[in-house]
Design a protein around this motif. Structure first.
Motif, PDB file in Angstrom:
ATOM      1  N   ASP A 196      21.386  56.025  20.749  1.00 19.51           N
ATOM      2  CA  ASP A 196      20.122  56.597  21.224  1.00 19.51           C
ATOM      3  C   ASP A 196      18.943  56.161  20.361  1.00 19.51           C
ATOM      4  OD1 ASP A 196      21.526  57.912  23.200  1.00 19.51           O
ATOM      5  OD2 ASP A 196      21.629  59.820  22.125  1.00 19.51           O
ATOM      6  N   GLN A 197      19.248  55.870  19.088  1.00 16.80           N
ATOM      7  CA  GLN A 197      18.206  55.413  18.158  1.00 16.80           C
ATOM      8  C   GLN A 197      18.068  53.894  18.147  1.00 16.80           C
ATOM      9  OE1 GLN A 197      19.700  57.083  14.505  1.00 16.80           O
ATOM     10  NE2 GLN A 197      18.860  59.141  14.912  1.00 16.80           N
ATOM     11  N   ASN A 198      18.849  53.244  19.042  1.00 19.23           N
ATOM     12  CA  ASN A 198      18.856  51.781  19.109  1.00 19.23           C
ATOM     13  C   ASN A 198      19.215  51.170  17.750  1.00 19.23           C
ATOM     14  OD1 ASN A 198      18.601  49.338  20.513  1.00 19.23           O
ATOM     15  ND2 ASN A 198      16.455  49.081  19.897  1.00 19.23           N
ATOM     16  N   ASN A 199      20.212  51.772  17.101  1.00 20.98           N
ATOM     17  CA  ASN A 199      20.582  51.351  15.756  1.00 20.98           C
ATOM     18  C   ASN A 199      22.100  51.398  15.580  1.00 20.98           C
ATOM     19  OD1 ASN A 199      20.221  50.578  13.040  1.00 20.98           O
ATOM     20  ND2 ASN A 199      20.214  52.719  12.368  1.00 20.98           N
ATOM     21  N   VAL A 200      22.846  50.803  16.509  1.00 21.49           N
ATOM     22  CA  VAL A 200      24.304  50.768  16.432  1.00 21.49           C
ATOM     23  C   VAL A 200      24.731  49.850  15.292  1.00 21.49           C
ATOM     24  CG1 VAL A 200      26.440  50.161  17.633  1.00 21.49           C
ATOM     25  CG2 VAL A 200      24.547  51.222  18.886  1.00 21.49           C
ATOM     26  N   THR A 201      25.507  50.389  14.359  1.00 27.60           N
ATOM     27  CA  THR A 201      25.915  49.636  13.172  1.00 27.60           C
ATOM     28  C   THR A 201      27.205  48.860  13.405  1.00 27.60           C
ATOM     29  OG1 THR A 201      27.261  51.438  12.277  1.00 27.60           O
ATOM     30  CG2 THR A 201      24.887  51.463  11.769  1.00 27.60           C
ATOM     31  N   THR A 202      27.538  48.017  12.446  1.00 30.80           N
ATOM     32  CA  THR A 202      28.802  47.281  12.512  1.00 30.80           C
ATOM     33  C   THR A 202      29.983  48.247  12.490  1.00 30.80           C
ATOM     34  OG1 THR A 202      27.837  45.366  11.372  1.00 30.80           O
ATOM     35  CG2 THR A 202      30.236  45.560  11.350  1.00 30.80           C
ATOM     36  N   LYS A 203      29.885  49.304  11.675  1.00 31.08           N
ATOM     37  CA  LYS A 203      30.925  50.335  11.618  1.00 31.08           C
ATOM     38  C   LYS A 203      31.067  51.018  12.971  1.00 31.08           C
ATOM     39  CE  LYS A 203      33.675  53.583   9.942  1.00 31.08           C
ATOM     40  NZ  LYS A 203      35.139  53.328   9.797  1.00 31.08           N
ATOM     41  N   ASP A 204      29.945  51.325  13.610  1.00 34.72           N
ATOM     42  CA  ASP A 204      29.983  51.935  14.942  1.00 34.72           C
ATOM     43  C   ASP A 204      30.731  51.042  15.923  1.00 34.72           C
ATOM     44  OD1 ASP A 204      28.441  54.075  14.067  1.00 34.72           O
ATOM     45  OD2 ASP A 204      26.553  53.139  14.677  1.00 34.72           O
ATOM     46  N   LYS A 205      30.452  49.761  15.889  1.00 32.35           N
ATOM     47  CA  LYS A 205      31.085  48.816  16.816  1.00 32.35           C
ATOM     48  C   LYS A 205      32.588  48.732  16.563  1.00 32.35           C
ATOM     49  CE  LYS A 205      26.949  45.941  17.395  1.00 32.35           C
ATOM     50  NZ  LYS A 205      26.335  44.616  17.144  1.00 32.35           N
ATOM     51  N   SER A 241      40.232  50.862  22.780  1.00 28.75           N
ATOM     52  CA  SER A 241      41.626  50.436  22.930  1.00 28.75           C
ATOM     53  C   SER A 241      42.538  51.633  23.152  1.00 28.75           C
ATOM     54  CB  SER A 241      42.059  49.663  21.688  1.00 28.75           C
ATOM     55  OG  SER A 241      43.432  49.324  21.748  1.00 28.75           O
ATOM     56  N   LEU A 242      42.319  52.707  22.386  1.00 28.67           N
ATOM     57  CA  LEU A 242      43.166  53.901  22.511  1.00 28.67           C
ATOM     58  C   LEU A 242      43.049  54.526  23.896  1.00 28.67           C
ATOM     59  CD1 LEU A 242      42.617  55.816  19.125  1.00 28.67           C
ATOM     60  CD2 LEU A 242      44.559  54.403  19.785  1.00 28.67           C
ATOM     61  N   TYR A 243      41.832  54.590  24.411  1.00 30.81           N
ATOM     62  CA  TYR A 243      41.592  55.318  25.656  1.00 30.81           C
ATOM     63  C   TYR A 243      41.435  54.421  26.876  1.00 30.81           C
ATOM     64  CZ  TYR A 243      41.381  59.657  23.082  1.00 30.81           C
ATOM     65  OH  TYR A 243      41.723  60.747  22.312  1.00 30.81           O
ATOM     66  N   LYS A 244      41.715  53.136  26.704  1.00 32.21           N
ATOM     67  CA  LYS A 244      41.738  52.198  27.828  1.00 32.21           C
ATOM     68  C   LYS A 244      40.415  52.164  28.589  1.00 32.21           C
ATOM     69  CE  LYS A 244      46.119  51.585  26.925  1.00 32.21           C
ATOM     70  NZ  LYS A 244      46.546  50.433  26.108  1.00 32.21           N
ATOM     71  N   VAL A 245      39.321  52.073  27.835  1.00 29.40           N
ATOM     72  CA  VAL A 245      37.995  51.961  28.445  1.00 29.40           C
ATOM     73  C   VAL A 245      37.380  50.644  27.986  1.00 29.40           C
ATOM     74  CG1 VAL A 245      35.717  53.011  28.725  1.00 29.40           C
ATOM     75  CG2 VAL A 245      37.730  54.463  28.415  1.00 29.40           C
ATOM     76  N   ASP A 246      37.238  49.710  28.904  1.00 27.86           N
ATOM     77  CA  ASP A 246      36.747  48.372  28.558  1.00 27.86           C
ATOM     78  C   ASP A 246      35.335  48.412  27.985  1.00 27.86           C
ATOM     79  OD1 ASP A 246      39.089  47.186  29.404  1.00 27.86           O
ATOM     80  OD2 ASP A 246      38.351  46.813  31.438  1.00 27.86           O
ATOM     81  N   MET A 247      35.106  47.574  26.982  1.00 28.52           N
ATOM     82  CA  MET A 247      33.762  47.359  26.439  1.00 28.52           C
ATOM     83  C   MET A 247      33.328  45.953  26.830  1.00 28.52           C
ATOM     84  SD  MET A 247      34.025  48.910  22.565  1.00 28.52           S
ATOM     85  CE  MET A 247      32.294  48.495  22.221  1.00 28.52           C
ATOM     86  N   ASN A 248      32.411  45.846  27.751  1.00 25.29           N
ATOM     87  CA  ASN A 248      31.935  44.537  28.168  1.00 25.29           C
ATOM     88  C   ASN A 248      31.262  43.819  27.011  1.00 25.29           C
ATOM     89  OD1 ASN A 248      32.816  44.933  30.805  1.00 25.29           O
ATOM     90  ND2 ASN A 248      30.903  45.918  31.416  1.00 25.29           N
ATOM     91  N   ASP A 249      31.793  42.649  26.679  1.00 27.51           N
ATOM     92  CA  ASP A 249      31.261  41.853  25.560  1.00 27.51           C
ATOM     93  C   ASP A 249      31.256  42.638  24.251  1.00 27.51           C
ATOM     94  OD1 ASP A 249      30.722  39.678  27.271  1.00 27.51           O
ATOM     95  OD2 ASP A 249      28.804  40.581  27.861  1.00 27.51           O
ATOM     96  N   ASN A 250      32.191  43.588  24.138  1.00 27.00           N
ATOM     97  CA  ASN A 250      32.306  44.404  22.928  1.00 27.00           C
ATOM     98  C   ASN A 250      31.008  45.126  22.570  1.00 27.00           C
ATOM     99  OD1 ASN A 250      35.049  43.854  22.357  1.00 27.00           O
ATOM    100  ND2 ASN A 250      34.478  41.869  21.460  1.00 27.00           N
ATOM    101  N   LYS A 251      30.258  45.518  23.598  1.00 21.18           N
ATOM    102  CA  LYS A 251      28.996  46.208  23.376  1.00 21.18           C
ATOM    103  C   LYS A 251      29.108  47.683  23.738  1.00 21.18           C
ATOM    104  CE  LYS A 251      25.973  42.202  24.213  1.00 21.18           C
ATOM    105  NZ  LYS A 251      24.887  41.672  25.084  1.00 21.18           N
ATOM    106  N   VAL A 252      28.472  48.520  22.925  1.00 19.35           N
ATOM    107  CA  VAL A 252      28.379  49.942  23.236  1.00 19.35           C
ATOM    108  C   VAL A 252      27.271  50.123  24.266  1.00 19.35           C
ATOM    109  CG1 VAL A 252      27.833  52.237  22.334  1.00 19.35           C
ATOM    110  CG2 VAL A 252      29.157  50.623  20.944  1.00 19.35           C
ATOM    111  N   THR A 253      27.614  50.735  25.403  1.00 19.79           N
ATOM    112  CA  THR A 253      26.628  50.960  26.466  1.00 19.79           C
ATOM    113  C   THR A 253      26.606  52.439  26.842  1.00 19.79           C
ATOM    114  OG1 THR A 253      28.243  50.612  28.243  1.00 19.79           O
ATOM    115  CG2 THR A 253      27.073  48.651  27.393  1.00 19.79           C
ATOM    116  N   ALA A 254      25.579  52.828  27.576  1.00 21.72           N
ATOM    117  CA  ALA A 254      25.470  54.217  28.030  1.00 21.72           C
ATOM    118  C   ALA A 254      26.644  54.573  28.937  1.00 21.72           C
ATOM    119  CB  ALA A 254      24.143  54.417  28.758  1.00 21.72           C
ATOM    120  N   LYS A 255      27.053  53.636  29.789  1.00 17.71           N
ATOM    121  CA  LYS A 255      28.163  53.879  30.701  1.00 17.71           C
ATOM    122  C   LYS A 255      29.455  54.080  29.924  1.00 17.71           C
ATOM    123  CE  LYS A 255      30.655  51.929  34.642  1.00 17.71           C
ATOM    124  NZ  LYS A 255      30.755  50.787  35.596  1.00 17.71           N
ATOM    125  N   TRP A 256      29.685  53.221  28.925  1.00 18.61           N
ATOM    126  CA  TRP A 256      30.900  53.334  28.117  1.00 18.61           C
ATOM    127  C   TRP A 256      30.947  54.676  27.400  1.00 18.61           C
ATOM    128  CZ3 TRP A 256      31.950  53.925  22.861  1.00 18.61           C
ATOM    129  CH2 TRP A 256      33.284  53.700  22.481  1.00 18.61           C
TER     130      TRP A 256
END
Length: 264
Positions: free
Chosen positions: A88-97, A105-120
């Motif tokens: 929300d702060q537009n500041n996703v860190t490497t640790k967050d990623k 991986s645990l919950y079987k929810v794809d991350m498109n291009d390994n990016k955190v999105t609102a949908k994800w």
């Protein structure tokens, strides 16, 4: 319970299709048993003739394993909250990623291009959440005949979970001709509990349960309460081929054993 049901706006449509719980052989989920073994070897429940004593023994036996699972999930939700805040702060860190990739991986929810999105984040917030002990214990009692079934005794399987590769579990004695499923065999009861949690929290068959739970969270209801347990049964129509009758049985069992939930 009446209050919670009045707050719910979910419309449930009974499906004529049948969904059986199954264990994914290739699943690489990090099991709770890796961080602590809460459930030890099971007592001989069949040897306990007093009904009240049997129920108390059964619930007391499984409760620590359920608490371990919910504690794991609470930690995962804290991680999600931190990722959500940074997003929300537009500041996703490497640790967050890194953490997001692990949870994905645990919950079987794809991350498109390994990016955190609102949908994800929206999907993850719905999947990564606790389950009320009354619900888990009731399903365990129902599916394992209070810990006396062959699958519970020989396979540590307390939730009727199926698997589909030859030798993965125990062959049901009454399996219909042409069917190839087996009832999954687990290394421990803790693994059985863990697999149940992950199945309910990930499988498309239980989307309605997760939707109801999310509504209750938004309404600031107690997600670990007996009322929540009864409300969530409405999302288990596909857990058994018995459908609505199965759900009714669970609700009856929860109400019938309410004295145990209240004494916890």
């Amino acid at each position: 319970m009446r209050k919670i049901l009045a707050l719910l706006t979910v419309v449930l449509i009974a499906s004529c299709s049948v969904y059986y719980v199954k264990q994914h052989e290739s699943d690489t989920v990090e099991m709770s048993v890796n961080s602590g073994q809460a459930v030890s070897d099971a007592p001989d429940f069949s040897a306990i003739s007093n009904v009240t004593e049997k129920k108390q023994s059964f619930f007391s036996y499984l409760k620590p394993g359920i608490e371990l699972e919910n504690a794991r999930i609470v930690k995962e939700r804290k991680t999600l909250k931190r990722i959500q805040t940074h997003f929300d702060q537009n500041n996703v860190t490497t640790k967050d990623k890194q953490d997001a990739k692990h949870l994905a991986s645990l919950y079987k929810v794809d991350m498109n291009d390994n990016k955190v999105t609102a949908k994800w984040l929206s999907v993850m917030q719905r999947r990564v959440d606790v389950l009320p002990p009354a619900l888990v214990l009731t399903q365990a009692a129902n599916e394992s005949a209070w810990g006396t079934s062959r699958f519970a005794v020989e396979g540590n399987n307390y939730f009727g979970q199926w698997c589909y590769s030859k030798g993965c579990g125990l062959v049901p004695l009454a399996r219909q001709e042409g069917m190839t499923h087996e009832v999954a065999k687990f290394r421990s009861v803790q693994e059985s509990i863990h697999r149940y949690f992950m199945n309910v929290n990930r499988n498309a068959a239980y989307y309605e349960l997760r939707k109801i739970r999310q509504q209750l969270r938004q309404q600031e209801q107690d997600l670990l309460s007996t009322d929540t347990a009864e409300a969530l049964t409405q999302g288990l129509l596909k857990y058994s081929e018995r459908g609505a009758d199965y759900v009714t049985d669970l609700q009856t069992m929860i109400r019938h054993n309410e004295t145990y939930w209240q004494s916890e």
